[in-house]
Design a protein around this motif. Structure first.
Motif: not given
Length: 588
Positions: A278-282, A438-439, A447-448, A480-481
């Motif tokens: 949950r740090d914003g990357d895959l 989705i953030e 959450w990302y 939403i991106h």
């Protein structure tokens, strides 16, 4: 906050603020993933073949409820429509080759509002059916531009890599040097159900690739989809095609697995991207064989470091990895399917592999523990698995296309935690909004998520994105991106909830204004009142009476035309003569 559904999709329910109480949680219970003995009548006949066959847990008839699709070792696919707590079979009258089906994906490839079907076959031509509406499926395989030779096709993945609003297709082939043609396939979607083979043009050709599955993912979050390709055998490292679109202005791929720490060389069956920390990357889970699995953590820039623990390695023959928040505490667990590499001769294969239980690893703030009571493992041989919410209770459910006559169906049990399900609809982007980001923000929690079509080994998960939210009752914002670049935000969403969000439907430029419906300046899109409501039109009718208007500056009822002395609704010479005739007269 404006919550809208797709105009071309039938709803599961009338979602939005009126549906926020749709779930009833039982407090005091621990969330679990338990076998649902009440789901009966599902037949898969997974009693033959080699290395499993695929499945989908996606809504294919557009009613908002997750459906099930199962592959078959002799091409006899099975389809079941979700009924809320059960499934009923449906016959789609699809002509199939007498061959092992592998990956199968439902997706709206022509952006017409319904789901089309692509099925990969091992040693038979792959097949594409276009949905003409109401599940009227037309076979366009011979004319759509997809190769019709007999390859060893396995996993499928859709993604709009060139950002033109159409879903492109990657087909993983387990090719040997003797195979002609031997490699994987990349198809650019041209629209109207037509595809163009651009494998060599995009640098994804080659021999001995021996690929089971691939994942479209934006590893560096530059807005352009990259591709991770899983390869079998210790001598063949995995591949990572970095999309240089941000630099070049158009899709150009360069293979960069070694430089990015993604050149894992194991008997790789599948890869599963997810932001487990949950740090914003895959990050990336890679399922392997007896040499162990791999968990790769994104350093924040699309470069990776191995963080595999001894417990996650497993050292079994592993196939599909699925991320899911079983207890809805905000951290996604990891389910790993274990199977075999034997040709399936049922039931002897079960006796030859008597103790091969799947595993569920509990995510505790980014670290993994044994499942405990969340998951009671069964000794089954599994390949393809998928997640969804078939009983519409907001908690994640799970289906395994295990070896045997029927699948394993597990339902998530509700507890005191809240959940959010989000279904995205593209308008300018592809209709299924595949490749969206989705953030979520709730207090200090974040959450990302990215959306996919093709996850795990030969599998497709529900298009409803599931978030466990622990004890949060309000999401501060959902951003939403969309795949083509539009960024939209919805604010102050009460949970539990199920939301359908359509590209371009958020409040622009803001969600504040006059929220009183009877006011003269009522703003329908506004969700937060800013004190600007104008009631002058109401005051004139209620207070001033006929012929007068309310002046908000003087706070008085006034004649809108004080110089009309004759009452003929115009000011002319007659009004002037009337005034002069009354000049210097005394008022009584």
């Amino acid at each position: 906050m404006l919550i809208e559904g797709s105009k071309h999709m039938r709803k599961r329910a009338k979602y939005g603020l009126s549906a926020l109480g749709v779930f009833i949680c039982s407090f005091g219970l621990q969330g679990q993933l338990v076998i649902d003995e009440d789901v009966i009548g599902l037949e898969t006949d997974h009693t033959g073949g080699f290395l499993g066959t695929g499945m989908s847990f996606a809504d294919f008839n557009g009613d908002g409820v997750d459906d099930l699709s199962f592959g078959h070792h002799e091409g006899e696919l099975k389809f079941y429509i979700g009924q809320g707590n059960s499934f009923v079979p449906i016959e789609l009258d699809l002509e199939m080759p007498d061959a092992q089906s592998k990956g199968l994906l439902w997706a709206d490839i022509d952006n017409d509002g319904d789901q089309d079907l692509f099925v990969a076959f091992r040693l038979a031509p792959n097949k594409l059916w276009i949905n003409q509406g109401d599940m009227q499926m037309v076979d366009v395989s011979a004319t759509c531009g997809i190769a019709q030779d007999n390859r060893r096709s396995f996993g499928l993945a859709y993604g709009d890599y060139d950002r033109d609003g159409l879903l492109d297709l990657f087909v993983s082939n387990y090719g040997y040097a003797v195979d002609v043609p031997p490699g994987n396939e990349l198809y650019r979607n041209l629209g109207n159900g037509q595809f163009e083979d651009v494998t060599e043009e995009m640098g994804m050709g080659g021999t001995n690739l021996q690929s089971f599955q691939a994942s479209w993912m934006d590893a560096d979050r530059d807005g352009w989809l990259d591709l991770h390709v899983a390869r079998d055998r210790l001598i063949y490292p995995n591949l990572f095609y970095h999309n240089k679109g941000l630099i070049t202005g158009e899709a150009v791929f360069e293979e960069e697995a070694a430089m990015r720490g993604l050149d894992v060389a194991i008997n790789c069956m599948s890869s599963s991207p997810h932001d487990f920390d949950r740090d914003g990357d895959l990050d990336l889970f890679v399922a392997g064989g007896l040499e162990g699995n791999e968990l790769l953590q994104n350093n924040g820039d699309g470069f990776y470091s191995a963080v595999t623990s001894e417990i996650l390695a497993m050292y079994e023959v592993c196939w599909s990895g699925q991320w899911m928040d079983v207890d809805a505490d905000g951290w996604e667990e990891l389910h790993v399917a274990t199977g075999t590499t034997d040709y399936i001769q049922y039931p002897a294969v079960l006796m030859d592999n008597p103790n091969e239980p799947d595993e569920l690893f509990v995510n505790v703030s980014g670290s993994f523990n044994p499942p405990g009571s969340l998951f009671q493992a069964e000794s089954t041989l599994s390949f393809s698995t998928a997640t969804g919410d078939y009983n519409n209770d907001g908690f994640i459910d799970f289906v395994s296309h295990k070896i045997g006559l029927a699948p394993e169906v597990r339902s998530g049990t509700a507890n005191g935690n809240n959940t959010l399900l989000v279904l995205l609809h593209g308008s300018e982007s592809n209709a299924d909004a595949i490749g969206s980001k989705i953030e979520l923000w709730a207090g200090s929690d974040y959450w990302y998520r990215e959306t996919y079509a093709g996850e795990g080994y030969l599998a497709q998960n529900s298009r409803w994105e599931h978030f466990g939210l622990a004890n949060h009752s309000v999401i501060d914002s959902i951003q939403i991106h969309w795949p083509l670049g539009l960024i939209e935000t919805w604010y102050d969403v009460a949970v539990p909830a199920q939301l359908e969000l359509t590209e371009g439907s958020s409040c622009v430029p803001s969600c504040i204004g006059c929220t009183y419906e009877g006011a003269c300046n009522f703003t329908p899109d506004a969700q937060t009142d800013d004190g600007s409501c104008d009631f002058s039109c109401l005051i004139a009718d209620l207070i001033c009476g006929t012929g007068l208007i309310w002046n908000p500056t003087t706070a008085q009822c006034e004649d809108p035309c004080p110089a009309d002395f004759t009452g003929d609704n115009q000011v002319d010479v007659s009004d002037l003569l009337f005034m002069l005739g009354a000049f210097s007269s005394f008022c009584p």
